[in-house]
Design an enzyme around this catalytic site. Sequence first.
Site, PDB file in Angstrom:
ATOM      1  N   GLU A  22       0.818  -1.218   0.000  1.00 12.49           N
ATOM      2  CA  GLU A  22       0.000   0.000   0.000  1.00 12.49           C
ATOM      3  C   GLU A  22       0.850   1.266   0.000  1.00 12.49           C
ATOM      4  O   GLU A  22       0.510   2.252  -0.652  1.00 12.49           O
ATOM      5  CB  GLU A  22      -0.954   0.007   1.204  1.00 12.49           C
ATOM      6  CG  GLU A  22      -2.073  -1.040   1.133  1.00 12.49           C
ATOM      7  CD  GLU A  22      -2.966  -0.863  -0.083  1.00 12.49           C
ATOM      8  OE1 GLU A  22      -2.957   0.206  -0.710  1.00 12.49           O
ATOM      9  OE2 GLU A  22      -3.688  -1.830  -0.406  1.00 12.49           O
ATOM     10  N   TYR A  81      -6.695   6.687   3.479  1.00 10.95           N
ATOM     11  CA  TYR A  81      -6.852   5.558   2.564  1.00 10.95           C
ATOM     12  C   TYR A  81      -6.110   4.324   3.061  1.00 10.95           C
ATOM     13  O   TYR A  81      -6.669   3.220   3.156  1.00 10.95           O
ATOM     14  CB  TYR A  81      -6.382   5.913   1.146  1.00 10.95           C
ATOM     15  CG  TYR A  81      -6.141   4.643   0.375  1.00 10.95           C
ATOM     16  CD1 TYR A  81      -7.220   3.894  -0.086  1.00 10.95           C
ATOM     17  CD2 TYR A  81      -4.854   4.125   0.231  1.00 10.95           C
ATOM     18  CE1 TYR A  81      -7.025   2.676  -0.708  1.00 10.95           C
ATOM     19  CE2 TYR A  81      -4.651   2.908  -0.390  1.00 10.95           C
ATOM     20  CZ  TYR A  81      -5.732   2.189  -0.858  1.00 10.95           C
ATOM     21  OH  TYR A  81      -5.549   0.974  -1.446  1.00 10.95           O
ATOM     22  N   ASP A 131      -9.515   5.444  -2.558  1.00 15.50           N
ATOM     23  CA  ASP A 131      -8.378   6.048  -3.249  1.00 15.50           C
ATOM     24  C   ASP A 131      -8.926   6.830  -4.443  1.00 15.50           C
ATOM     25  O   ASP A 131     -10.123   7.076  -4.529  1.00 15.50           O
ATOM     26  CB  ASP A 131      -7.400   4.966  -3.696  1.00 15.50           C
ATOM     27  CG  ASP A 131      -8.017   4.090  -4.759  1.00 15.50           C
ATOM     28  OD1 ASP A 131      -9.258   4.037  -4.841  1.00 15.50           O
ATOM     29  OD2 ASP A 131      -7.273   3.455  -5.530  1.00 15.50           O
TER      30      ASP A 131
END
Length: 372
Positions: A59, A142, A160
């Site tokens: 991520e 996020y 996102d």
Amino acid sequence: MYIHLQYNSRNSLKKVNTSSFSMKTKFNFAQLLIQWSIENPRTLPWIAEKNPYKVWVSEIMLQQTRVETVLPYFEKFIKAFPTIQSLAVATESQIFKRWEGLGYYSRARNMHFTAKYIVNELNGNFPNNRAALLKLKGIGRYTSAAIASFCYDENVAALDGNGIRILSRVFGIAENPWTLSGVTYFEKQAAAILPKNQAALFNQALMDFGSKICLPKNPHCQDCPFSFACKANREDRIAEFPIKKTKIELRKRHFHYFVIQDQKNNFWIHKRVENDIWKGLHEFYLIETTKKNLSKRVVQQIFGKLNSALNPEIILNFSQKLSHQHIFTYFYAVKPIEKAVQADFFLVKQENLKKFAFPKSILVFLENFIRL
DNA sequence: AAAGCGGGGGT
DNA sequence: ACCCCAGCTTT
């Protein structure tokens, strides 16, 4: 007209007309989206991964960075640092070397900080909920939601750029997602349509759908399962959703790099430490100008007293357009210098240059002019 | 709220 | 040339 989505007996869509369109379609939107994702599976190393360390690495790398760009970096990074403990005990320079070329280098620095924090302060236990994840350096709205849903099945939507785009178009959300109040509104709407206990599936589906169908430009509305209900599509206002970021003027900078060696052909380099682009990466001796030309007087001033030869010639030009700066880089060759041009410079053997992390422009130079 | 932070791919 | 990418931190 109110559109209510439902499956008929053949598991295909039909429309049911009612009075007005609203988020009441939420259940159907989510199930339709998940249905689409099941029919259009995607295989990536981090999909279905539950190990929070690996999901975290993926991520962070994926922040503002395309999947295709991340793939090779992710594999090498996990191989080099297979556990959070291994990352915590690594040196920053080792980590930067694995991040070299990926950009946004503060991500790597923050990861190192957070790895050390989790290992030393949390006994190596990764925080297991969104609120706790949100407190970690480098993890925002996020990423905290993504890790919480993917690893711990927390019921939270991870929005996102894809999620924002899809929701804004389908539901015609006109709020500005680049403001705090705007993104809060989007998150609220997403929470309302998030199917219970399917957050991981839903969040992954949203991103896959955004990357394959609901593209920023020229979306594939003909292949979209909710095109008939999508407000942006129905009103032919796709370009208006979501609200675009106000574009910024690119700052132009000219970097004049003097590739200085000593008489044994070692290279003088230093690490950038200022709060500026490429902090933590290495470079040659730099003179920066706001305009293209570098005055000979300045070069004389710096190199004259070092008894070095002048008439430096540009041996390579390199132009980079970054999201916020336009950088023109010039490389000059000069005769050997035995004394550090600046206190923080140190000598590196040619074959050891590859151990240090450099910005892309210098990597290009090294690849073309220096045999490593 | 706005600025700063990389690099690259698609159109 | 322009858009924007599995955004976040600092000012």
